[in-house]
Design a protein around this motif. Structure first.
Motif, PDB file in Angstrom:
ATOM      1  N   GLY A  53     -43.169  22.587  33.835  1.00  0.00           N
ATOM      2  CA  GLY A  53     -44.770  22.598  34.629  1.00  0.00           C
ATOM      3  C   GLY A  53     -45.524  22.834  33.397  1.00  0.00           C
ATOM      4  N   LEU A  54     -46.896  22.558  33.951  1.00  0.00           N
ATOM      5  CA  LEU A  54     -47.928  22.831  33.139  1.00  0.00           C
ATOM      6  C   LEU A  54     -48.884  24.095  33.994  1.00  0.00           C
ATOM      7  CD1 LEU A  54     -49.592  19.471  32.636  1.00  0.00           C
ATOM      8  CD2 LEU A  54     -48.406  20.782  30.876  1.00  0.00           C
ATOM      9  N   PRO A  55     -49.361  24.966  33.183  1.00  0.00           N
ATOM     10  CA  PRO A  55     -50.224  26.006  33.826  1.00  0.00           C
ATOM     11  C   PRO A  55     -51.592  25.453  34.429  1.00  0.00           C
ATOM     12  CG  PRO A  55     -50.323  26.442  31.455  1.00  0.00           C
ATOM     13  CD  PRO A  55     -49.413  25.084  31.795  1.00  0.00           C
ATOM     14  N   SER A  56     -51.704  25.382  35.658  1.00  0.00           N
ATOM     15  CA  SER A  56     -52.992  24.738  36.446  1.00  0.00           C
ATOM     16  C   SER A  56     -54.118  25.239  35.938  1.00  0.00           C
ATOM     17  CB  SER A  56     -52.721  24.866  38.040  1.00  0.00           C
ATOM     18  OG  SER A  56     -51.443  24.720  38.261  1.00  0.00           O
ATOM     19  N   PHE A  57     -54.367  26.348  35.306  1.00  0.00           N
ATOM     20  CA  PHE A  57     -55.600  27.050  35.126  1.00  0.00           C
ATOM     21  C   PHE A  57     -55.943  26.709  33.718  1.00  0.00           C
ATOM     22  CE2 PHE A  57     -54.568  31.124  38.247  1.00  0.00           C
ATOM     23  CZ  PHE A  57     -54.505  30.053  39.395  1.00  0.00           C
ATOM     24  N   LYS A  58     -55.010  26.584  32.901  1.00  0.00           N
ATOM     25  CA  LYS A  58     -55.534  26.602  31.522  1.00  0.00           C
ATOM     26  C   LYS A  58     -56.210  25.190  31.246  1.00  0.00           C
ATOM     27  CE  LYS A  58     -53.667  27.639  26.997  1.00  0.00           C
ATOM     28  NZ  LYS A  58     -52.508  28.279  26.158  1.00  0.00           N
ATOM     29  N   GLY A  59     -57.669  25.145  30.930  1.00  0.00           N
ATOM     30  CA  GLY A  59     -58.172  24.117  30.565  1.00  0.00           C
ATOM     31  C   GLY A  59     -59.026  23.773  31.664  1.00  0.00           C
ATOM     32  N   TYR A  60     -58.820  24.295  32.808  1.00  0.00           N
ATOM     33  CA  TYR A  60     -59.669  24.190  34.096  1.00  0.00           C
ATOM     34  C   TYR A  60     -60.933  24.409  33.984  1.00  0.00           C
ATOM     35  CZ  TYR A  60     -61.051  24.191  39.085  1.00  0.00           C
ATOM     36  OH  TYR A  60     -61.669  23.633  40.327  1.00  0.00           O
ATOM     37  N   ASN A  65     -66.728  25.151  29.302  1.00  0.00           N
ATOM     38  CA  ASN A  65     -66.255  26.587  29.065  1.00  0.00           C
ATOM     39  C   ASN A  65     -65.016  26.370  30.142  1.00  0.00           C
ATOM     40  OD1 ASN A  65     -66.015  29.373  28.763  1.00  0.00           O
ATOM     41  ND2 ASN A  65     -67.512  29.736  30.510  1.00  0.00           N
ATOM     42  N   PRO A  66     -64.032  25.697  29.591  1.00  0.00           N
ATOM     43  CA  PRO A  66     -62.855  25.801  30.338  1.00  0.00           C
ATOM     44  C   PRO A  66     -62.144  26.896  30.514  1.00  0.00           C
ATOM     45  CG  PRO A  66     -62.481  24.912  28.366  1.00  0.00           C
ATOM     46  CD  PRO A  66     -63.991  25.165  28.697  1.00  0.00           C
ATOM     47  N   TYR A  67     -61.375  27.233  31.458  1.00  0.00           N
ATOM     48  CA  TYR A  67     -60.684  28.633  31.730  1.00  0.00           C
ATOM     49  C   TYR A  67     -59.620  28.546  30.610  1.00  0.00           C
ATOM     50  CZ  TYR A  67     -58.549  32.646  33.176  1.00  0.00           C
ATOM     51  OH  TYR A  67     -57.880  33.935  33.176  1.00  0.00           O
ATOM     52  N   PRO A  68     -59.536  29.472  29.659  1.00  0.00           N
ATOM     53  CA  PRO A  68     -58.708  29.490  28.696  1.00  0.00           C
ATOM     54  C   PRO A  68     -57.149  30.021  28.527  1.00  0.00           C
ATOM     55  CG  PRO A  68     -60.437  31.022  28.363  1.00  0.00           C
ATOM     56  CD  PRO A  68     -60.265  30.572  29.632  1.00  0.00           C
ATOM     57  N   TYR A  69     -56.706  30.443  29.745  1.00  0.00           N
ATOM     58  CA  TYR A  69     -55.394  31.091  29.833  1.00  0.00           C
ATOM     59  C   TYR A  69     -54.549  30.495  30.921  1.00  0.00           C
ATOM     60  CZ  TYR A  69     -57.452  34.411  26.554  1.00  0.00           C
ATOM     61  OH  TYR A  69     -58.079  34.860  25.758  1.00  0.00           O
ATOM     62  N   SER A  70     -53.226  30.965  31.069  1.00  0.00           N
ATOM     63  CA  SER A  70     -52.723  30.460  31.957  1.00  0.00           C
ATOM     64  C   SER A  70     -52.641  31.272  33.441  1.00  0.00           C
ATOM     65  CB  SER A  70     -51.063  30.481  31.832  1.00  0.00           C
ATOM     66  OG  SER A  70     -50.933  29.536  30.507  1.00  0.00           O
ATOM     67  N   LEU A  71     -52.725  32.702  33.075  1.00  0.00           N
ATOM     68  CA  LEU A  71     -53.147  33.499  34.260  1.00  0.00           C
ATOM     69  C   LEU A  71     -54.511  34.102  34.155  1.00  0.00           C
ATOM     70  CD1 LEU A  71     -49.855  36.026  33.620  1.00  0.00           C
ATOM     71  CD2 LEU A  71     -50.017  33.863  35.126  1.00  0.00           C
ATOM     72  N   CYS A  72     -54.813  34.289  35.488  1.00  0.00           N
ATOM     73  CA  CYS A  72     -56.037  35.335  35.479  1.00  0.00           C
ATOM     74  C   CYS A  72     -55.436  36.697  35.981  1.00  0.00           C
ATOM     75  CB  CYS A  72     -56.878  34.722  36.729  1.00  0.00           C
ATOM     76  SG  CYS A  72     -57.539  33.217  36.850  1.00  0.00           S
ATOM     77  N   ILE A  73     -55.911  37.518  35.176  1.00  0.00           N
ATOM     78  CA  ILE A  73     -55.708  39.041  35.167  1.00  0.00           C
ATOM     79  C   ILE A  73     -56.681  39.665  35.375  1.00  0.00           C
ATOM     80  CG2 ILE A  73     -54.191  40.892  34.228  1.00  0.00           C
ATOM     81  CD1 ILE A  73     -52.661  38.921  32.861  1.00  0.00           C
TER      82      ILE A  73
END
Ligand code: CO
Length: 272
Positions: A53-60, A65-73
């Protein structure tokens, strides 16, 4: 336009949502005081990619200012969209871990809040009530109900009954070919308001509930949302398909809760 998904599409979304469940279960196994939130993100990205799979959030998000990570913590007073970092978790923290998994053209999106070690009764109650509000909301995701029936249910239970602050700036959403689709699914609203639900619509329902004020603000990084009074905030999310009599979860808390029970570093007070 709210998409109606057919059986094959729902199977793909379910598989992806359950990959998020599996990722959050791996997170649950790792959690302990002293671990950095960045190490959780690194593990999750590897796990997601190893599973094709691909991390949906990374680059979203916007190009600027795209989201830089795979998780939001999101730790303690962070509501959502917290960046993984070198911060070391400590006894008494709570953390919301949010994750998206993209494969074969569809997303799954799902989140869970964990307690690290001993956490006070007040915060455990906030966690329990927020999770319960999500379960009650999912029951409302039934054919011919309206989006407002979901929204009202979360607000009524968390705010009117329990007195917590309901975040208004961020909302749940349709999920499928894109991470965010029609409709918006607020955690506040009126019964019978909004668009009519039809079987096969897929929604990410995600109460974001604060111990204190409902007010929030976004930090300089353009992502991190924090409570205005610095009190803790809790977030749970499921990917749900609208069915005839009630919503059907495509993601699951069961495996995450099992891992939580097995991990002696986590406070299980909210599981009772
Ligand atoms: Co979401």
């Amino acid at each position: 336009m709210i998409a109606i998904r057919n059986r094959e599409e729902i199977e793909i979304i379910k598989r992806n949502a359950l990959m998020v469940t599996a990722t959050l279960t791996e997170v649950a196994k790792m959690l302990k005081p002293g671990i950095t939130t960045l190490s959780l993100d690194t593990m999750a990205e590897t796990f997601i990619r190893d599973n094709g799979g691909l991390p949906s959030f990374k680059g979203y998000g916007s190009k600027n200012n795209p989201y830089p990570y795979s998780l939001c913590i999101s730790v303690n007073q962070v509501v959502v969209h917290g960046f993984p970092s070198n911060y070391e978790l400590k006894e008494g923290d709570i953390i919301s871990v949010d994750c998206g998994f993209y494969k074969d053209g569809y997303h799954g999106d799902h989140a869970y809040t964990f307690a690290i070690g001993e956490v006070g009764q007040e915060v455990l109650a906030l966690m329990r009530v927020t999770k319960e509000s999500l379960m009650k909301a999912i029951e409302q995701a039934r054919e011919n109900n309206r989006v407002g029936d979901i929204s009202y249910t979360v607000e009524n239970y968390t705010n009117r009954i329990h007195g917590y602050g309901v975040v208004r700036e961020l909302v749940g959403h349709g999920v499928g070919k894109k991470l965010h689709e029609d409709p918006q699914v607020p955690n506040y609203g009126r019964r019978g308001d909004g668009k009519r639900l039809k079987e096969g619509m897929v929604l990410a329902i995600e109460p974001m509930i604060n111990l204190g004020t409902h007010k929030v603000h976004t930090e300089e990084d353009g992502w991190t949302v924090v409570t205005s009074d610095g009190k803790p905030s809790v977030h749970y999310e499921h990917t749900v398909v609208v069915r005839k009599n009630k919503g059907e979860n495509l993601s699951q808390f069961g495996p995450i809760e099992d891992a939580e029970r097995a991990n002696s570093n986590l406070n299980k007070g909210h599981l009772e």
